[in-house]
Write a protein that holds these residues in place. Structure first.
Motif, PDB file in Angstrom:
ATOM      1  N   ASP A  45     -31.154 -15.848  -8.810  1.00 22.26           N
ATOM      2  CA  ASP A  45     -30.272 -16.392  -9.382  1.00 22.26           C
ATOM      3  C   ASP A  45     -29.098 -15.080  -9.806  1.00 22.26           C
ATOM      4  O   ASP A  45     -28.002 -15.272 -10.165  1.00 22.26           O
ATOM      5  CB  ASP A  45     -30.780 -16.682 -10.812  1.00 22.26           C
ATOM      6  N   ARG A  80     -36.520 -14.072  -9.181  1.00 24.13           N
ATOM      7  CA  ARG A  80     -36.433 -15.239  -9.973  1.00 24.13           C
ATOM      8  C   ARG A  80     -35.807 -15.026 -11.274  1.00 24.13           C
ATOM      9  O   ARG A  80     -36.607 -14.268 -12.021  1.00 24.13           O
ATOM     10  CB  ARG A  80     -37.397 -16.055  -9.948  1.00 24.13           C
ATOM     11  N   GLY A 119     -44.600 -24.060  -9.656  1.00 20.22           N
ATOM     12  CA  GLY A 119     -45.726 -24.848  -9.065  1.00 20.22           C
ATOM     13  C   GLY A 119     -46.821 -24.191  -8.309  1.00 20.22           C
ATOM     14  O   GLY A 119     -47.781 -24.880  -8.280  1.00 20.22           O
ATOM     15  N   GLU A 120     -46.879 -23.130  -8.047  1.00 22.01           N
ATOM     16  CA  GLU A 120     -47.997 -22.424  -7.205  1.00 22.01           C
ATOM     17  C   GLU A 120     -49.398 -22.529  -7.869  1.00 22.01           C
ATOM     18  O   GLU A 120     -50.385 -22.952  -7.218  1.00 22.01           O
ATOM     19  CB  GLU A 120     -47.678 -20.915  -6.675  1.00 22.01           C
ATOM     20  N   ARG A 158     -39.379 -33.697  -0.331  1.00 26.00           N
ATOM     21  CA  ARG A 158     -37.944 -32.932  -0.566  1.00 26.00           C
ATOM     22  C   ARG A 158     -36.950 -34.456  -0.505  1.00 26.00           C
ATOM     23  O   ARG A 158     -36.539 -34.426   0.765  1.00 26.00           O
ATOM     24  CB  ARG A 158     -37.500 -31.930   0.443  1.00 26.00           C
ATOM     25  N   HIS A 189     -32.342 -30.574  -9.152  1.00 25.29           N
ATOM     26  CA  HIS A 189     -31.196 -30.949  -9.517  1.00 25.29           C
ATOM     27  C   HIS A 189     -31.077 -32.128 -10.461  1.00 25.29           C
ATOM     28  O   HIS A 189     -31.808 -33.218 -10.142  1.00 25.29           O
ATOM     29  CB  HIS A 189     -29.896 -31.106  -8.520  1.00 25.29           C
ATOM     30  N   ALA A 190     -30.461 -32.004 -11.814  1.00 24.06           N
ATOM     31  CA  ALA A 190     -30.351 -33.378 -12.625  1.00 24.06           C
ATOM     32  C   ALA A 190     -29.746 -34.543 -11.996  1.00 24.06           C
ATOM     33  O   ALA A 190     -29.965 -35.583 -12.147  1.00 24.06           O
ATOM     34  CB  ALA A 190     -29.749 -33.168 -13.713  1.00 24.06           C
TER      35      ALA A 190
HETATM   36  C1  B12 Z   1     -30.648 -23.395  -3.352  1.00 27.22           C
HETATM   37  C2  B12 Z   1     -30.060 -24.212  -4.165  1.00 27.22           C
HETATM   38  C3  B12 Z   1     -29.145 -24.914  -4.044  1.00 27.22           C
HETATM   39  C4  B12 Z   1     -28.773 -25.340  -2.496  1.00 27.22           C
HETATM   40  C5  B12 Z   1     -29.757 -26.765  -2.101  1.00 27.22           C
HETATM   41  C6  B12 Z   1     -31.145 -26.689  -2.637  1.00 27.22           C
HETATM   42  C7  B12 Z   1     -32.300 -27.747  -1.777  1.00 27.22           C
HETATM   43  N1  B12 Z   1     -33.093 -27.306  -1.310  1.00 27.22           N
HETATM   44  O1  B12 Z   1     -31.841 -28.666  -2.003  1.00 27.22           O
HETATM   45  C8  B12 Z   1     -27.414 -25.951  -2.657  1.00 27.22           C
HETATM   46  C9  B12 Z   1     -26.687 -24.861  -1.855  1.00 27.22           C
HETATM   47  C10 B12 Z   1     -27.148 -27.252  -1.543  1.00 27.22           C
HETATM   48  C11 B12 Z   1     -27.334 -26.390  -3.895  1.00 27.22           C
HETATM   49  C12 B12 Z   1     -26.275 -27.421  -4.453  1.00 27.22           C
HETATM   50  C13 B12 Z   1     -26.299 -27.478  -5.741  1.00 27.22           C
HETATM   51  N2  B12 Z   1     -26.672 -26.731  -6.854  1.00 27.22           N
HETATM   52 CO1  B12 Z   1     -28.432 -25.847  -6.541  1.00 27.22          CO
HETATM   53  N3  B12 Z   1     -29.416 -24.216  -6.539  1.00 27.22           N
HETATM   54  C14 B12 Z   1     -30.115 -23.806  -5.741  1.00 27.22           C
HETATM   55  C15 B12 Z   1     -31.052 -22.465  -6.275  1.00 27.22           C
HETATM   56  C16 B12 Z   1     -29.842 -21.282  -6.080  1.00 27.22           C
HETATM   57  C17 B12 Z   1     -32.211 -22.014  -5.677  1.00 27.22           C
HETATM   58  C18 B12 Z   1     -33.238 -23.119  -5.539  1.00 27.22           C
HETATM   59  C19 B12 Z   1     -34.722 -22.562  -4.954  1.00 27.22           C
HETATM   60  O2  B12 Z   1     -34.825 -22.889  -3.528  1.00 27.22           O
HETATM   61  N4  B12 Z   1     -35.312 -21.449  -5.501  1.00 27.22           N
HETATM   62  C20 B12 Z   1     -36.204 -20.498  -4.776  1.00 27.22           C
HETATM   63  C21 B12 Z   1     -37.495 -21.627  -4.907  1.00 27.22           C
HETATM   64  C22 B12 Z   1     -38.792 -20.794  -4.591  1.00 27.22           C
HETATM   65  O3  B12 Z   1     -37.861 -21.699  -6.362  1.00 27.22           O
HETATM   66  P1  B12 Z   1     -37.603 -23.545  -6.672  1.00 27.22           P
HETATM   67  O4  B12 Z   1     -36.988 -24.300  -6.007  1.00 27.22           O
HETATM   68  O5  B12 Z   1     -37.204 -23.509  -7.947  1.00 27.22           O
HETATM   69  O6  B12 Z   1     -39.364 -23.995  -6.764  1.00 27.22           O
HETATM   70  C23 B12 Z   1     -40.461 -23.658  -7.584  1.00 27.22           C
HETATM   71  C24 B12 Z   1     -40.346 -24.413  -8.720  1.00 27.22           C
HETATM   72  O7  B12 Z   1     -39.092 -24.991  -9.265  1.00 27.22           O
HETATM   73  C25 B12 Z   1     -41.500 -25.501  -8.621  1.00 27.22           C
HETATM   74  N5  B12 Z   1     -41.069 -26.563  -7.934  1.00 27.22           N
HETATM   75  C26 B12 Z   1     -40.112 -26.792  -6.924  1.00 27.22           C
HETATM   76  N6  B12 Z   1     -40.399 -28.046  -6.393  1.00 27.22           N
HETATM   77  C27 B12 Z   1     -41.533 -28.454  -6.897  1.00 27.22           C
HETATM   78  C28 B12 Z   1     -42.208 -29.668  -6.707  1.00 27.22           C
HETATM   79  C29 B12 Z   1     -43.684 -30.202  -7.226  1.00 27.22           C
HETATM   80  C30 B12 Z   1     -44.218 -31.214  -7.034  1.00 27.22           C
HETATM   81  C31 B12 Z   1     -44.002 -29.053  -8.213  1.00 27.22           C
HETATM   82  C32 B12 Z   1     -45.146 -29.461  -9.107  1.00 27.22           C
HETATM   83  C33 B12 Z   1     -43.175 -27.809  -8.365  1.00 27.22           C
HETATM   84  C34 B12 Z   1     -42.086 -27.684  -7.705  1.00 27.22           C
HETATM   85  O8  B12 Z   1     -42.309 -24.578  -7.956  1.00 27.22           O
HETATM   86  C35 B12 Z   1     -41.462 -23.834  -6.782  1.00 27.22           C
HETATM   87  C36 B12 Z   1     -42.341 -22.530  -6.684  1.00 27.22           C
HETATM   88  O9  B12 Z   1     -42.627 -21.879  -7.831  1.00 27.22           O
HETATM   89  C37 B12 Z   1     -31.033 -23.035  -7.815  1.00 27.22           C
HETATM   90  C38 B12 Z   1     -31.354 -21.932  -8.710  1.00 27.22           C
HETATM   91  C39 B12 Z   1     -32.608 -22.232  -9.366  1.00 27.22           C
HETATM   92  N7  B12 Z   1     -33.020 -21.113 -10.105  1.00 27.22           N
HETATM   93  O10 B12 Z   1     -33.495 -22.971  -9.299  1.00 27.22           O
HETATM   94  C40 B12 Z   1     -29.787 -23.746  -7.951  1.00 27.22           C
HETATM   95  C41 B12 Z   1     -29.697 -24.971  -8.795  1.00 27.22           C
HETATM   96  C42 B12 Z   1     -31.094 -25.726  -8.787  1.00 27.22           C
HETATM   97  N8  B12 Z   1     -28.821 -25.650  -8.437  1.00 27.22           N
HETATM   98  C43 B12 Z   1     -27.957 -26.025  -9.433  1.00 27.22           C
HETATM   99  C44 B12 Z   1     -26.507 -27.053  -9.376  1.00 27.22           C
HETATM  100  C45 B12 Z   1     -25.886 -27.073 -10.480  1.00 27.22           C
HETATM  101  C46 B12 Z   1     -26.286 -27.149  -8.131  1.00 27.22           C
HETATM  102  C47 B12 Z   1     -24.789 -28.074  -7.698  1.00 27.22           C
HETATM  103  C48 B12 Z   1     -24.629 -29.074  -8.575  1.00 27.22           C
HETATM  104  C49 B12 Z   1     -23.746 -26.856  -7.943  1.00 27.22           C
HETATM  105  C50 B12 Z   1     -22.431 -27.245  -7.429  1.00 27.22           C
HETATM  106  N9  B12 Z   1     -21.374 -26.394  -8.023  1.00 27.22           N
HETATM  107  O11 B12 Z   1     -22.332 -28.290  -6.794  1.00 27.22           O
HETATM  108  C51 B12 Z   1     -25.108 -28.221  -6.294  1.00 27.22           C
HETATM  109  C52 B12 Z   1     -25.673 -29.769  -5.928  1.00 27.22           C
HETATM  110  C53 B12 Z   1     -25.486 -30.330  -4.446  1.00 27.22           C
HETATM  111  C54 B12 Z   1     -25.902 -31.861  -4.672  1.00 27.22           C
HETATM  112  N10 B12 Z   1     -25.027 -32.707  -4.423  1.00 27.22           N
HETATM  113  O12 B12 Z   1     -27.034 -31.861  -4.008  1.00 27.22           O
HETATM  114  C55 B12 Z   1     -28.439 -25.890 -10.715  1.00 27.22           C
HETATM  115  C56 B12 Z   1     -29.327 -27.001 -11.193  1.00 27.22           C
HETATM  116  C57 B12 Z   1     -29.016 -27.087 -12.696  1.00 27.22           C
HETATM  117  C58 B12 Z   1     -29.572 -28.731 -13.211  1.00 27.22           C
HETATM  118  N11 B12 Z   1     -30.014 -28.791 -14.243  1.00 27.22           N
HETATM  119  O13 B12 Z   1     -29.284 -29.704 -12.673  1.00 27.22           O
HETATM  120  C59 B12 Z   1     -29.407 -24.693 -10.264  1.00 27.22           C
HETATM  121  C60 B12 Z   1     -30.809 -24.442 -11.134  1.00 27.22           C
HETATM  122  C61 B12 Z   1     -28.450 -23.382 -10.364  1.00 27.22           C
HETATM  123  C62 B12 Z   1     -28.003 -22.829 -11.760  1.00 27.22           C
HETATM  124  N12 B12 Z   1     -28.059 -21.690 -12.202  1.00 27.22           N
HETATM  125  O14 B12 Z   1     -27.506 -23.924 -12.807  1.00 27.22           O
HETATM  126  N13 B12 Z   1     -28.300 -25.655  -4.578  1.00 27.22           N
END
Ligand code: B12
Length: 489
Positions: free
Chosen positions: A240, A197, A121-122, A7, A71-72
């Motif tokens: 979400d 999700r 990813g799972e 990460r 994040h992008a």
């Molecule tokens: C928690 C979270 C945060 C946390 C930090 C997360 C972290 N660890 O760094 C905090 C609160 C800090 C945060 C901040 C921001 N966030 Co944010 N965040 C989230 C949120 C709500 C949940 C992510 C999560 O943990 N989900 C649960 C886990 C289980 O799922 P997952 O991470 O998606 O993982 C799965 C897959 O993605 C994949 N996967 C993940 N990693 C990997 C790696 C590999 C190798 C593989 C193969 C697969 C894989 O497999 C996983 C299991 O299924 C998402 C919403 C979302 N639906 O993604 C928004 C989201 C990612 N955030 C978003 C945004 C916009 C932001 C901010 C810019 C918001 C703001 N107003 O400032 C800031 C940026 C801060 C910064 N400067 O970095 C957007 C991103 C959009 C984009 N296209 O960029 C999302 C999608 C929210 C949205 N509805 O728009 N965020």
């Protein structure tokens, strides 16, 4: 197989509320659990803490390295991390996944990355590890953008969306060494929990529903209750759209109560219109924590502003939803979007709305076309060349209607109306009185950093510094021919 999951540090968090939140890489913990179940050796390294990627690669000698890109704004940082891994371990297979990677993989299509995961990813990482181990063709692994001798190709999608019960519990032990470093606002350590999700709504600025086709998946009540019961005292729920399914949410609250779950703090994210019809749910959930906060996407202070964002809810719902939640004793946080096309009138309308409804705990971000959204496709041509790190919702991606200087004057004036302005309604002393003495240095450091959001000069300086600058990896970002990922470069 030795597998290292990384990460990366997201990079610049000069502006915004990033410093208030550092949460565990839950996605990697779920993938880690799936891989451990198959007998692989898994290391999760959170690079927001020391050491850096090279040390972890030397330590774990991985054959497969997974890098998370939620994040992008992190694309450049992900490319740098992949480059460093490649330098230290040229033979490792480098795989990138996460929300932004799946929603818009184009910027990641470069020589240091071997595959990008287009879904959760799972299942995909497990199948990839197996194919690598057994020497099977990688094009048979589903849901990938894959680098081949003939360029980047897309493999077939997963036949069904991965069930959230496939891996019932995350392997939290993989990040245990960092636990005390995970925090949200004043709560430390913090646990991130996911109960569901996806989102069925269609807000134009959000990439979540577009990636998941407006679907919502739920974890079974048993798994969620176990996760809550074994997690710590402060919980950030990643869903979400919390409380989306009322029947299931009521049942979940009842079973959590039966199990004796009571937390110091819970934070959930949901919508105002849902709160308006959820009084019973709000009453059922509130006793589960001493403090219970709701984060709302408030977005705009007028019906036409909300309609322009396809929010499918109006300000009546904002006012009523906030009122009902407060009546039940919830704390309300939220966010408004500031449009670069605003005139002074819209700014004043917002200030008036905040004052009238006591919304000083809200934050303010610049309306940003996140790649993977319809909005991005609409305005792509307006976006000037610049680093992806500017997609943090605190940068202007094009010239605003009011001109850059005036826009930032009004934008920072908006932030000055929030409780984060230590020269405003809530002083540094008020903040300090709220925390334990041991937390004072931490909160002082964070508040000191956020004061930049009250200063037009800080934003103007940043604007000048990043305008027209394309990151060193910019050439490879363009990813010509990536059908799913048109690039603005
Ligand atoms: C928690 C979270 C945060 C946390 C930090 C997360 C972290 N660890 O760094 C905090 C609160 C800090 C945060 C901040 C921001 N966030 Co944010 N965040 C989230 C949120 C709500 C949940 C992510 C999560 O943990 N989900 C649960 C886990 C289980 O799922 P997952 O991470 O998606 O993982 C799965 C897959 O993605 C994949 N996967 C993940 N990693 C990997 C790696 C590999 C190798 C593989 C193969 C697969 C894989 O497999 C996983 C299991 O299924 C998402 C919403 C979302 N639906 O993604 C928004 C989201 C990612 N955030 C978003 C945004 C916009 C932001 C901010 C810019 C918001 C703001 N107003 O400032 C800031 C940026 C801060 C910064 N400067 O970095 C957007 C991103 C959009 C984009 N296209 O960029 C999302 C999608 C929210 C949205 N509805 O728009 N965020």
């Amino acid at each position: 197989m030795n597998i290292l999951l990384l990460r990366p540090h997201p990079g610049s968090d000069k502006f915004g509320l990033g410093p208030f939140f550092r949460v565990e890489p839950l996605g990697l913990e779920y993938i880690g659990a799936a891989l451990l179940e198959k007998g692989h050796r898994v290391t999760v390294a959170d690079l927001r803490f020391r050491p850096g990627p090279a040390a972890w690669v030397r330590r774990s000698r991985p054959q497969l390295v997974g890098i998370s890109c939620p994040h992008a704004l992190e694309y450049e940082r992900i490319l740098e991390t992949a480059r460093e891994v490649r330098r230290v371990c040229p033979d490792a297979f480098i795989h990138v996944g996460g929300h932004a990677a799946a929603a818009f993989p184009g910027p990641l299509e470069c020589g240091d990355i071997d595959a990008i995961c287009l879904d959760d990813g799972e299942e995909v990482v497990v199948q990839l590890a197996e194919a690598l181990e057994k020497g099977r063709p990688l094009v048979e692994v589903p849901a990938l953008r894959l680098r081949t001798g003939d360029g980047w190709v897309t493999t077939s999608p997963l036949t069904e969306r991965t069930s959230l019960d496939l891996v019932p519990l995350p392997a939290r032990e993989l990040v245990a060494r960092h636990r005390s470093g995970y925090h949200c606002l004043l709560f430390k350590p913090v646990w991130l929990i996911e109960t569901a999700r996806g989102c069925p709504h269609r807000c134009s600025f959000c990439s979540v529903w577009q990636l998941y086709d407006r679907s919502c998946r739920e974890r079974s009540i048993g798994a969620v209750v176990e996760d809550f019961a074994t997690a710590g005292d402060a919980i950030f729920v990643a869903d979400d759209l919390f409380w989306h399914n009322p029947t299931r949410s009521l049942e979940l609250a009842a079973v959590l109560k039966q199990r004796g779950v009571f937390k110091r703090w819970i934070l959930v994210q949901t919508r105002t219109d849902l709160l308006c019809r959820s009084s019973e749910l709000l009453a059922a959930w509130r006793p589960l924590a001493k403090d219970f906060d709701i984060f709302l996407g408030l977005e705009a202070a007028s019906d036409h502003g909300l309609a322009d964002l396809t929010k499918d809810a109006g300000v009546t719902e904002t006012i009523e939803g906030v009122r009902i939640a407060r009546e039940h004793g919830y704390g309300i946080n939220g966010n408004f979007l500031i449009d670069p096309d605003w005139t002074e009138t819209e700014f004043r309308e917002l200030w008036e709305f905040i004052a009238r409804h006591g919304l000083q705990r809200a934050g303010f971000t610049i309306r940003t076309p996140l790649p993977g959204t319809e909005y991005y496709r609409q305005v792509e041509q307006r976006i000037a060349p610049q680093p992806w790190s500017n997609f943090d919702m605190h940068h202007l991606l094009w010239e605003p209607r009011l001109g850059v200087r005036r826009f930032f004057e009004l934008y920072t004036e908006t932030w000055r109306r929030s409780i984060l302005n230590t020269s405003g309604e809530k002083s540094m002393l008020d903040w300090m009185r709220q925390v334990r003495p041991s937390q004072i240095p931490y909160i002082a450091r964070i508040l000191w950093r956020t004061q930049a959001m009250m200063k037009p000069a800080a934003y103007l300086e940043e604007y000048e510094a990043t305008r027209g600058r394309v990151a060193p990896c910019g050439a490879s970002i363009a990813a010509p021919g990536a059908a799913e990922a048109p690039s603005h470069r």
